[in-house]
Scaffold this motif. Structure first.
Motif, PDB file in Angstrom:
ATOM      1  N   GLU A  21       0.833  -1.212   0.000  1.00  0.00           N
ATOM      2  CA  GLU A  21       0.000   0.000   0.000  1.00  0.00           C
ATOM      3  C   GLU A  21       0.866   1.261   0.000  1.00  0.00           C
ATOM      4  O   GLU A  21       0.536   2.237  -0.653  1.00  0.00           O
ATOM      5  N   ARG A  22       1.985   1.233   0.716  1.00  0.00           N
ATOM      6  CA  ARG A  22       2.893   2.383   0.714  1.00  0.00           C
ATOM      7  C   ARG A  22       3.489   2.605  -0.678  1.00  0.00           C
ATOM      8  O   ARG A  22       3.762   3.727  -1.080  1.00  0.00           O
ATOM      9  N   ALA A  23       3.657   1.511  -1.426  1.00  0.00           N
ATOM     10  CA  ALA A  23       4.198   1.615  -2.788  1.00  0.00           C
ATOM     11  C   ALA A  23       3.115   1.959  -3.811  1.00  0.00           C
ATOM     12  O   ALA A  23       3.386   2.035  -5.003  1.00  0.00           O
ATOM     13  N   GLY A  24       1.864   2.145  -3.355  1.00  0.00           N
ATOM     14  CA  GLY A  24       0.787   2.543  -4.258  1.00  0.00           C
ATOM     15  C   GLY A  24       0.007   1.398  -4.863  1.00  0.00           C
ATOM     16  O   GLY A  24      -0.774   1.591  -5.790  1.00  0.00           O
ATOM     17  N   HIS A  25       0.197   0.196  -4.338  1.00  0.00           N
ATOM     18  CA  HIS A  25      -0.530  -0.969  -4.849  1.00  0.00           C
ATOM     19  C   HIS A  25      -1.762  -1.219  -3.995  1.00  0.00           C
ATOM     20  O   HIS A  25      -1.919  -0.664  -2.916  1.00  0.00           O
ATOM     21  N   GLN A  26      -2.617  -2.096  -4.476  1.00  0.00           N
ATOM     22  CA  GLN A  26      -3.867  -2.398  -3.795  1.00  0.00           C
ATOM     23  C   GLN A  26      -3.878  -3.877  -3.414  1.00  0.00           C
ATOM     24  O   GLN A  26      -3.500  -4.732  -4.211  1.00  0.00           O
ATOM     25  N   VAL A  27      -4.330  -4.168  -2.197  1.00  0.00           N
ATOM     26  CA  VAL A  27      -4.477  -5.550  -1.741  1.00  0.00           C
ATOM     27  C   VAL A  27      -5.950  -5.907  -1.885  1.00  0.00           C
ATOM     28  O   VAL A  27      -6.827  -5.193  -1.395  1.00  0.00           O
ATOM     29  N   VAL A  28      -6.224  -7.009  -2.594  1.00  0.00           N
ATOM     30  CA  VAL A  28      -7.597  -7.426  -2.877  1.00  0.00           C
ATOM     31  C   VAL A  28      -7.803  -8.883  -2.464  1.00  0.00           C
ATOM     32  O   VAL A  28      -6.836  -9.624  -2.284  1.00  0.00           O
ATOM     33  N   ASP A  29      -9.061  -9.275  -2.329  1.00  0.00           N
ATOM     34  CA  ASP A  29      -9.379 -10.665  -1.980  1.00  0.00           C
ATOM     35  C   ASP A  29      -9.465 -11.563  -3.208  1.00  0.00           C
ATOM     36  O   ASP A  29      -9.245 -12.755  -3.129  1.00  0.00           O
ATOM     37  N   GLU A  30      -9.819 -10.962  -4.352  1.00  0.00           N
ATOM     38  CA  GLU A  30      -9.925 -11.736  -5.588  1.00  0.00           C
ATOM     39  C   GLU A  30      -9.708 -10.805  -6.777  1.00  0.00           C
ATOM     40  O   GLU A  30      -9.613  -9.599  -6.613  1.00  0.00           O
ATOM     41  N   SER A  31      -9.603 -11.362  -7.931  1.00  0.00           N
ATOM     42  CA  SER A  31      -9.395 -10.613  -9.174  1.00  0.00           C
ATOM     43  C   SER A  31      -8.126  -9.766  -9.132  1.00  0.00           C
ATOM     44  O   SER A  31      -8.104  -8.650  -9.626  1.00  0.00           O
ATOM     45  N   GLY A  32      -7.088 -10.304  -8.555  1.00  0.00           N
ATOM     46  CA  GLY A  32      -5.811  -9.611  -8.547  1.00  0.00           C
ATOM     47  C   GLY A  32      -4.987  -9.987  -9.742  1.00  0.00           C
ATOM     48  O   GLY A  32      -5.343 -10.895 -10.507  1.00  0.00           O
ATOM     49  N   ASN A  33      -3.851  -9.294  -9.913  1.00  0.00           N
ATOM     50  CA  ASN A  33      -2.966  -9.665 -11.017  1.00  0.00           C
ATOM     51  C   ASN A  33      -1.627 -10.191 -10.527  1.00  0.00           C
ATOM     52  O   ASN A  33      -0.708 -10.353 -11.315  1.00  0.00           O
ATOM     53  N   ILE A  34      -1.535 -10.482  -9.214  1.00  0.00           N
ATOM     54  CA  ILE A  34      -0.370 -11.158  -8.660  1.00  0.00           C
ATOM     55  C   ILE A  34      -0.795 -11.828  -7.358  1.00  0.00           C
ATOM     56  O   ILE A  34      -1.688 -11.345  -6.667  1.00  0.00           O
ATOM     57  N   LEU A  35      -0.172 -12.965  -7.055  1.00  0.00           N
ATOM     58  CA  LEU A  35      -0.449 -13.684  -5.812  1.00  0.00           C
ATOM     59  C   LEU A  35       0.816 -13.698  -4.971  1.00  0.00           C
ATOM     60  O   LEU A  35       1.900 -14.009  -5.486  1.00  0.00           O
ATOM     61  N   ILE A  36       0.661 -13.368  -3.697  1.00  0.00           N
ATOM     62  CA  ILE A  36       1.770 -13.456  -2.741  1.00  0.00           C
ATOM     63  C   ILE A  36       1.323 -14.396  -1.643  1.00  0.00           C
ATOM     64  O   ILE A  36       0.269 -14.181  -1.025  1.00  0.00           O
ATOM     65  N   THR A  37       2.097 -15.455  -1.415  1.00  0.00           N
ATOM     66  CA  THR A  37       1.694 -16.478  -0.460  1.00  0.00           C
ATOM     67  C   THR A  37       2.899 -17.053   0.270  1.00  0.00           C
ATOM     68  O   THR A  37       4.030 -16.977  -0.218  1.00  0.00           O
ATOM     69  N   ASP A  38       2.620 -17.637   1.432  1.00  0.00           N
ATOM     70  CA  ASP A  38       3.662 -18.367   2.154  1.00  0.00           C
ATOM     71  C   ASP A  38       3.367 -19.868   2.119  1.00  0.00           C
ATOM     72  O   ASP A  38       4.013 -20.649   2.799  1.00  0.00           O
ATOM     73  N   SER A  39       2.412 -20.270   1.293  1.00  0.00           N
ATOM     74  CA  SER A  39       2.027 -21.670   1.152  1.00  0.00           C
ATOM     75  C   SER A  39       2.609 -22.240  -0.142  1.00  0.00           C
ATOM     76  O   SER A  39       2.219 -21.827  -1.238  1.00  0.00           O
ATOM     77  N   LEU A  40       3.506 -23.188  -0.001  1.00  0.00           N
ATOM     78  CA  LEU A  40       4.130 -23.809  -1.175  1.00  0.00           C
ATOM     79  C   LEU A  40       3.105 -24.501  -2.077  1.00  0.00           C
ATOM     80  O   LEU A  40       3.111 -24.280  -3.288  1.00  0.00           O
ATOM     81  N   PRO A  41       2.177 -25.311  -1.538  1.00  0.00           N
ATOM     82  CA  PRO A  41       1.183 -25.947  -2.419  1.00  0.00           C
ATOM     83  C   PRO A  41       0.309 -24.923  -3.155  1.00  0.00           C
ATOM     84  O   PRO A  41       0.022 -25.093  -4.337  1.00  0.00           O
ATOM     85  N   LEU A  42      -0.091 -23.865  -2.469  1.00  0.00           N
ATOM     86  CA  LEU A  42      -0.913 -22.832  -3.104  1.00  0.00           C
ATOM     87  C   LEU A  42      -0.127 -22.120  -4.206  1.00  0.00           C
ATOM     88  O   LEU A  42      -0.647 -21.849  -5.285  1.00  0.00           O
ATOM     89  N   ALA A  43       1.134 -21.832  -3.925  1.00  0.00           N
ATOM     90  CA  ALA A  43       1.986 -21.169  -4.927  1.00  0.00           C
ATOM     91  C   ALA A  43       2.093 -22.016  -6.192  1.00  0.00           C
ATOM     92  O   ALA A  43       1.949 -21.502  -7.304  1.00  0.00           O
ATOM     93  N   LYS A  44       2.326 -23.307  -6.016  1.00  0.00           N
ATOM     94  CA  LYS A  44       2.432 -24.195  -7.177  1.00  0.00           C
ATOM     95  C   LYS A  44       1.114 -24.284  -7.936  1.00  0.00           C
ATOM     96  O   LYS A  44       1.101 -24.335  -9.160  1.00  0.00           O
ATOM     97  N   ARG A  45      -0.003 -24.287  -7.210  1.00  0.00           N
ATOM     98  CA  ARG A  45      -1.318 -24.425  -7.840  1.00  0.00           C
ATOM     99  C   ARG A  45      -1.647 -23.214  -8.716  1.00  0.00           C
ATOM    100  O   ARG A  45      -2.207 -23.356  -9.795  1.00  0.00           O
ATOM    101  N   TYR A  46      -1.295 -22.008  -8.264  1.00  0.00           N
ATOM    102  CA  TYR A  46      -1.670 -20.789  -8.989  1.00  0.00           C
ATOM    103  C   TYR A  46      -0.565 -20.255  -9.905  1.00  0.00           C
ATOM    104  O   TYR A  46      -0.781 -19.289 -10.609  1.00  0.00           O
ATOM    105  N   ALA A  47       0.577 -20.883  -9.904  1.00  0.00           N
ATOM    106  CA  ALA A  47       1.734 -20.355 -10.632  1.00  0.00           C
ATOM    107  C   ALA A  47       1.495 -20.179 -12.128  1.00  0.00           C
ATOM    108  O   ALA A  47       2.036 -19.257 -12.733  1.00  0.00           O
TER     109      ALA A  47
END
Length: 166
Positions: free
Chosen positions: A22-48
């Motif tokens: 948010e400080r960098a001017g980006h928006q955090v959303v629950d869905e319809s984003g254009n990037i995913l940030i996660t600490d879950s390895l299985p989730l990262a692989k699923r959405y990669a």
């Protein structure tokens, strides 16, 4: 502006990443984003394959993060996070808030005749981008990587040439 989806289980890390973005001017959303940030390895692989994915990982699981990159995860960031590390990585994974071509559905190319002048090629390309953006000049300018005023000046400069040729 990037619209980031956060799936981070660790609450302090989630709040830190959210504040950085948010400080960098980006928006955090629950869905319809254009990037995913996660600490879950299985989730990262699923959405990669669908979204540029940034995996938050500790030094002890760096080997897993490298394997995840082989499976399509775009990048990883070490925990604990360094100041402004996440916005820097997000900027590298996106271009003007849009996913890089690797993540976009089948990029189309615009075929142009080879006997055109540079101004004619520029005009035809701008017209095609405008058509694909439903004549939304702000969106077309972002996709072209230029400012709205620059697009307006180019259209003003080359439109008379287009109307005189028709």
């Amino acid at each position: 502006m990037v619209r980031a989806i956060l799936h981070i289980d660790d609450i302090p890390n989630r709040l830190t990443v959210k504040a950085m973005l948010e400080r960098a001017g980006h928006q955090v959303v629950d869905e319809s984003g254009n990037i995913l940030i996660t600490d879950s390895l299985p989730l990262a692989k699923r959405y990669a394959q669908a979204l540029p994915t940034l995996l938050l990982t500790s030094a002890s699981t760096i080997a897993d993060a490298v394997c995840a990159m082989r499976d399509g995860v775009a990048d990883y960031a070490f925990l604990p996070l360094q100041p402004n590390e996440v916005p820097l990585k997000v900027a590298r994974l996106t271009h003007n808030g849009h996913a890089l071509p690797l993540y976009q559905d089948q990029q189309e190319t615009i075929a142009l005749p080879t006997n055109l002048t540079l101004d004619e090629v520029e005009l035809k390309y701008i017209q095609e981008v405008l058509r694909r953006c439903k004549h939304n000049q702000a969106r077309a300018a972002r996709l072209l990587g230029i400012g709205r005023n620059t697009l307006w000046r180019k259209l003003k400069r080359i439109q008379p040439q287009a109307t005189s040729q028709e």
